[in-house]
Scaffold this motif. Structure first.
Motif: not given
Length: 268
Positions: A51-55, A85-89, A102-110
């Motif tokens: 997710s890079g900058r969205h840990p 603001s979000l990375t989804t994977g 199986r997972v679906l998630a959205s990542y950001g920077d808290l």
């Protein structure tokens, strides 16, 4: 390295993009398989590396397709979208060619989120940790079926452990204090495990036994402060052999740092 970090350690595959390999340890078993929260954190770590900058996982949902066993495991990730603001994977955890999760998630920077809070939620009231019931007082048969308890410093509220004495309250609520036995401090990834760390609330309904997770969704709301976490699990409805389990996790500063809901199968 802490036991949790070893338990979720991954190596990037050199030839296959998005693939990570690791080892699920026997020390994270409960009942017939590896704990669902640990599996979610295992897959989530792979996605955080992509997710890079969205840990940080902000919302993550996992569907459990088959029981995971100790041994080698592979996580294959696919980043669907990278935004400001979000990375989804998505991620798939498998063993021996069989899909386990199986997972679906959205990542950001808290750390970059707006700090303003409007909430009516209140942390659970319970005695301090030294006045609660530690794992060492758990029934022997429970400890034998839950190797992961040795990795936790878990102190349950005496008001919610009547089930251990054969006197369940039938209210469907268990709460207590949590921290890692080896002193590791909580972080957003660890909250995924904590959301599934307490005994199933079906114990308090007078139904002991393994309650396998069908689906688990966790919302991570803030980076937790160091120290104890207050965790409450509750259910309002068991029907057709399945029940929901809602969890709240509060940190040492009294902040609600994670919420979760799972659907699980009632013990047979």
């Amino acid at each position: 390295m802490s036991e949790f970090d070893r338990g979720t350690a991954l190596t990037r595959h050199v030839e296959e993009a998005g693939r990570y390999d690791g080892e699920l340890g026997a020390g994270w078993q409960i009942g017939g398989g590896v704990n669902g929260g640990l599996l979610l954190a295992f897959a989530a770590r792979a996605l955080s590396l992509e997710s890079g900058r969205h840990p940080h996982p902000l919302t993550i949902s996992g569907h459990y397709l088959s029981a995971s066993r100790p041994g080698p495991a592979t996580v294959r990730t696919d980043v669907v979208r990278r935004g400001r603001s979000l990375t989804t994977g998505t991620a798939v955890l498998s063993q021996d060619g069989e899909e386990r999760l199986r997972v679906l998630a959205s990542y950001g920077d808290l750390g970059a989120l707006d700090g303003e809070v409007h909430t009516s939620a209140q942390p659970p009231l319970m005695p301090p940790p030294e006045q609660c019931i530690g794992v060492e007082h758990a029934p022997k048969e429970m400890i034998a079926e839950a190797a992961l308890l040795a990795r936790f410093d878990l102190r349950l509220d005496p008001a919610t452990v009547g089930w251990a004495l054969g006197q369940p309250s039938k209210e469907g609520r268990i709460q207590g204090w949590f921290r890692f036995a080896d002193g590791r401090q909580p972080d957003p990834l660890a909250l995924l495990l904590v959301a599934d760390a307490l005994p199933p609330v079906t114990f308090d309904l007078g139904m002991p036994g393994w309650a396998p997770t069908i689906e688990l969704t966790v919302h991570v709301r803030a980076v937790p402060a160091a120290g104890w976490l207050r965790v409450v699990h509750a259910t309002r409805n068991l029907a057709g052999g399945y029940f929901e389990e809602d969890a709240e996790i509060w940190d040492e500063d009294g902040r609600l740092v994670a919420q979760s809901r799972q659907l699980a199968r009632a013990p047979r």
